[in-house]
Design an enzyme around this catalytic site. Sequence first.
Site, PDB file in Angstrom:
ATOM      1  N   CYS A 159      36.576  34.117  40.603  1.00 54.38           N
ATOM      2  CA  CYS A 159      37.465  35.225  40.940  1.00 54.38           C
ATOM      3  C   CYS A 159      38.327  35.512  39.719  1.00 54.38           C
ATOM      4  O   CYS A 159      39.040  34.635  39.246  1.00 54.38           O
ATOM      5  CB  CYS A 159      38.389  34.877  42.104  1.00 54.38           C
ATOM      6  SG  CYS A 159      37.688  33.750  43.322  1.00 54.38           S
ATOM      7  N   GLU A 221      45.192  43.536  44.479  1.00 58.55           N
ATOM      8  CA  GLU A 221      43.952  43.763  43.762  1.00 58.55           C
ATOM      9  C   GLU A 221      43.047  44.756  44.474  1.00 58.55           C
ATOM     10  O   GLU A 221      42.998  44.812  45.712  1.00 58.55           O
ATOM     11  CB  GLU A 221      43.176  42.451  43.608  1.00 58.55           C
ATOM     12  CG  GLU A 221      43.889  41.404  42.776  1.00 58.55           C
ATOM     13  CD  GLU A 221      43.056  40.161  42.533  1.00 58.55           C
ATOM     14  OE1 GLU A 221      43.255  39.529  41.482  1.00 58.55           O
ATOM     15  OE2 GLU A 221      42.226  39.817  43.395  1.00 58.55           O
TER      16      GLU A 221
END
Length: 305
Positions: A159, A221
Amino acid sequence: MSFSNGGFSCKSTTAAMSLPSRLLAKPIPRFLPLSPPYPSSGRPLLVLNPATNRASSSLSARVSLTTPVTTVGDTADAAMDAVQRRLMFEDECILVDENDHVVGHESKYNCHLMEKIESGNLLHRAFSVFLFNSKYELLLQQRSAAKVTFPLVWTNTCCSHPLYRESELIDENALGVRNAAQRKLLDELGIPAIDVPVDQFIPLGRMLYKAPSDGKWGEHELDYLLFIVRDVGAHPNPDEVADIRYVNREQLKELLRKADAGEEGLKLSPWFRLVVDNFLFKWWDHVEKGTLNEAADMKTIHKLA
């Protein structure tokens, strides 16, 4: 940490693009990740034992990379690992609006300060890789204790963020994000580019979420969800990754149960949990059938909480 059921024990493609001058107000950084075994830092390797699907350090002890307090403005980040501090201030994340249009760039540090996220509504582009082996087991990682956000939580394979650089700003077919994913799989897990060709990443969707980590740090995000099926060799970088393991469906369900029950101190990253709860198991069916492209929906941006 183990499950009772035995569960735990690219070629890179680049394209030329023309960027508006307003997006190039700052120089575009270009940093090349160190290749394993990270000789310049003397960092020990974590090596995946195929017999146990667990990673272990090649050294019995590590030298702390913590450096003296650095003050930014009035904020002292005394506990920040030196490597994480460097990444926080050198890496420039891509700022986007809620429709995923690029609106600028900002330091990784500012993009993860909840004060900045809330006051400026800073939203940055990110990606989450889900790597499956040929047995259709999913590779998970436990984030390093040195990570500024969500240390020691379990999450999907990798990630991170595409950076504000030409090769990672390419929107066509999510090529910039796929280039970034290939870069970070090497940086975090020591997986060489040849093992994860850029054209083998399949973008399945995008989601927008916000999640505080603690009182200071958090995430906001627009996350690209990338799936790939490859057998790879992993040599995790201990500055980024504390542990890795492959899980099948039932082993992942046991992990979820333990996390929900608060057993063994298990915690999951919020973005991973959102993907699990909304998409993962139906997409896993497509992984096994070899029909991932049929599941792709890159037109929708899922706003999840």
